[in-house]
Design an enzyme around this catalytic site. Structure first.
Site, PDB file in Angstrom:
ATOM      1  N   ASP A 122      45.048  27.454  41.005  1.00  0.00           N
ATOM      2  CA  ASP A 122      44.670  28.288  42.154  1.00  0.00           C
ATOM      3  C   ASP A 122      45.783  28.274  43.206  1.00  0.00           C
ATOM      4  O   ASP A 122      46.123  29.310  43.787  1.00  0.00           O
ATOM      5  CB  ASP A 122      43.320  27.837  42.749  1.00  0.00           C
ATOM      6  CG  ASP A 122      43.149  26.327  42.795  1.00  0.00           C
ATOM      7  OD1 ASP A 122      43.976  25.603  42.195  1.00  0.00           O
ATOM      8  OD2 ASP A 122      42.195  25.851  43.432  1.00  0.00           O
ATOM      9  N   TYR A 161      40.938  31.197  24.524  1.00  0.00           N
ATOM     10  CA  TYR A 161      40.902  32.428  23.734  1.00  0.00           C
ATOM     11  C   TYR A 161      40.717  32.162  22.241  1.00  0.00           C
ATOM     12  O   TYR A 161      40.424  33.070  21.476  1.00  0.00           O
ATOM     13  CB  TYR A 161      42.192  33.241  23.949  1.00  0.00           C
ATOM     14  CG  TYR A 161      42.394  33.737  25.375  1.00  0.00           C
ATOM     15  CD1 TYR A 161      41.412  33.553  26.340  1.00  0.00           C
ATOM     16  CD2 TYR A 161      43.560  34.367  25.754  1.00  0.00           C
ATOM     17  CE1 TYR A 161      41.591  33.980  27.639  1.00  0.00           C
ATOM     18  CE2 TYR A 161      43.750  34.808  27.065  1.00  0.00           C
ATOM     19  CZ  TYR A 161      42.759  34.605  28.000  1.00  0.00           C
ATOM     20  OH  TYR A 161      42.945  35.035  29.291  1.00  0.00           O
ATOM     21  N   LYS A 215      44.503  22.564  35.901  1.00  0.00           N
ATOM     22  CA  LYS A 215      43.351  22.410  36.802  1.00  0.00           C
ATOM     23  C   LYS A 215      42.812  20.999  36.555  1.00  0.00           C
ATOM     24  O   LYS A 215      41.646  20.801  36.177  1.00  0.00           O
ATOM     25  CB  LYS A 215      42.329  23.520  36.477  1.00  0.00           C
ATOM     26  CG  LYS A 215      41.202  23.651  37.460  1.00  0.00           C
ATOM     27  CD  LYS A 215      41.620  24.215  38.798  1.00  0.00           C
ATOM     28  CE  LYS A 215      40.443  24.232  39.751  1.00  0.00           C
ATOM     29  NZ  LYS A 215      40.829  24.416  41.151  1.00  0.00           N
ATOM     30  N   ASP A 262      50.983  38.019  34.475  1.00  0.00           N
ATOM     31  CA  ASP A 262      50.778  39.390  34.985  1.00  0.00           C
ATOM     32  C   ASP A 262      51.026  39.443  36.487  1.00  0.00           C
ATOM     33  O   ASP A 262      51.628  40.394  36.989  1.00  0.00           O
ATOM     34  CB  ASP A 262      49.357  39.879  34.675  1.00  0.00           C
ATOM     35  CG  ASP A 262      49.288  40.567  33.329  1.00  0.00           C
ATOM     36  OD1 ASP A 262      50.293  40.533  32.589  1.00  0.00           O
ATOM     37  OD2 ASP A 262      48.239  41.143  32.998  1.00  0.00           O
ATOM     38  N   ASP A 267      48.131  33.826  30.990  1.00  0.00           N
ATOM     39  CA  ASP A 267      47.811  35.253  30.875  1.00  0.00           C
ATOM     40  C   ASP A 267      47.738  35.870  32.271  1.00  0.00           C
ATOM     41  O   ASP A 267      48.367  36.893  32.573  1.00  0.00           O
ATOM     42  CB  ASP A 267      46.450  35.371  30.152  1.00  0.00           C
ATOM     43  CG  ASP A 267      46.102  36.803  29.814  1.00  0.00           C
ATOM     44  OD1 ASP A 267      46.959  37.686  29.982  1.00  0.00           O
ATOM     45  OD2 ASP A 267      44.954  37.044  29.388  1.00  0.00           O
TER      46      ASP A 267
END
Ligand code: NAD
Length: 360
Positions: free
Chosen positions: A227, A146, A195, A255, A251
């Site tokens: 994942d 980001y 990852k 959520d 992020d």
């Protein structure tokens, strides 16, 4: 203990829920002999109305002078509020991004806890929710994808967009330290999510997290690919204590974790810098649809205040007292509208705050 607390009441339901959190903090101060001093700060829509901008230098200066800041929520209804006629950099949310940056808040903490009494709001299968869960996601907030360089261009006549995911070892080390420190206050388990089978940034992440772990021999460290973590959060959330991860993964996962916990009105959060300072706020927004009606659930803000006691002031016993009081109110069968179920007694915002304060 004397603590100076900046208070951003904010917009929408913000002033109502912050008022109740202050009521609970005052009950803590009275019971445990602390002196909490409050400084009101303007941010978001309230600051636009007063000063024409969502964040002023004065707010930054005053916030920096406080030991911690407690916030309600900011923003209005984007469809009807005049704040959204302004250019994006002058809108309420720009104030929030601005203050996070000005205060160097690089660590975002989002607990996800399943209250036994609210289990029916959990969307997971009964046998999974029956095990309960109590985790906290520590997300790096100021680096990664980001914040990396980005561009959109035409390459050989083809529109092409590029984002850059970059982390240096110092950025990783400081967030890892935060996660291990927090694990010491909990069940002493850190699961670092990356990852590393694909990304260089994740391979460095994993190395630095492992180096940092050497300073925390009491904490058990594990690693998980992102994942897999997304699946484990819905298959077996009870396995997690502290989840440590980078900005974008955090992020998405935070959520997901908050949705499996059920009600948005219950979810606290904190953003910390490399001192004890933090900004504490509920995960939900300013709910303009119910603002000013004494209907909002103040518990997420009250639980954010508990996080402030624990992480900024090291008042663990007092934080626990607030969390226990919230659990007790739910056990006693009181509910705001958003978490109401059969056989429970309705409490409005003000009453809910009083019920928690009485149980401190
Ligand atoms: P929201 O979280 O404000 O509301 C979503 C739904 O949840 C609404 O129906 C609302 O009534 C309900 N809700 C939220 N909090 C509640 C509570 N404590 N008790 C009972 N019900 C509650 O999200 P939104 O409608 O998408 O956003 C409204 C405004 O809030 C926007 O301006 C948005 O930008 C802003 N916002 C601010 C923050 C923040 O301050 N950190 C975060 C998210 C959204």
């Amino acid at each position: 203990m004397k603590c100076s607390i900046g208070v951003i009441s904010g917009d929408g339901i913000g002033p109502e829920i912050v008022r109740e959190a202050r009521k609970v903090l005052n009950a803590v101060a009275a019971k445990y002999g602390h002196d909490f001093e409050y400084t009101d700060l303007l941010l978001g829509g309230a600051s636009i109305d007063a000063h024409g901008v969502p964040l002023t230098e004065e707010t930054i200066k005053k916030a920096k002078a406080c030991d911690a800041v407690l916030m309600g929520s900011i923003g209005g209804d984007p469809k009807t509020s005049p704040w959204y006629q302004l250019e994006p950099s002058k809108r309420p949310e720009a104030g929030l991004l601005g203050i996070r940056k000005a205060l160097n808040l690089f660590a975002n903490l989002r607990p996800a806890y399943l209250y036994e009494e609210l289990r029916s709001a959990c969307p997971l299968r009964g046998d999974i929710s029956a095990a309960g869960f109590d985790m906290i996601i520590i997300r790096e907030l100021t680096g990664g994808l980001y914040f990396g360089a980005r561009r959109t261009e035409e390459v050989d006549g083809v529109r092409t967009a590029t984002d850059t995911l970059s982390y240096n070892e110092n950025e990783i080390r400081r967030i890892a330290r935060r996660a291990f420190d927090i694990a010491l206050k909990r069940k002493k388990k850190v699961c670092s999510v990356d990852k590393a089978n694909v990304l260089d940034s994740s391979r460095l992440w994993r190395k630095v997290v492992e180096e940092t772990a050497k300073d925390y021999p009491e904490v058990a460290l594990s690693h998980m690919y992102v994942d897999n973590c997304a699946m484990q959060l819905v298959m077996n959330p009870a396995q997690f204590d502290v989840i440590l991860t980078e900005n974008m993964f955090g992020d998405i996962l935070s959520d997901e974790a908050s949705m499996v916990a059920g009600s948005i009105g219950m979810l606290a959060s904190a953003s910390l810098n490399d001192t004890k300072f933090g900004l504490y706020e509920p995960s939900h927004g300013s709910a303009p649809d119910i603002a000013g009606q004494n209907k909002a659930n103040p518990l997420a803000t009250i639980l954010s205040a508990a996080m402030m006691l624990r992480y900024s002031f090291d008042l663990d016993k007092e934080a626990e007292a607030v969390e226990t009081a919230v659990r007790q109110v739910l056990k006693d069968g009181y509910r705001t509208g958003d978490i109401m179920s059969d056989g429970c007694a309705y409490a409005d915002t003000e009453r809910m705050g009083t019920l928690v304060a009485e149980r401190i």
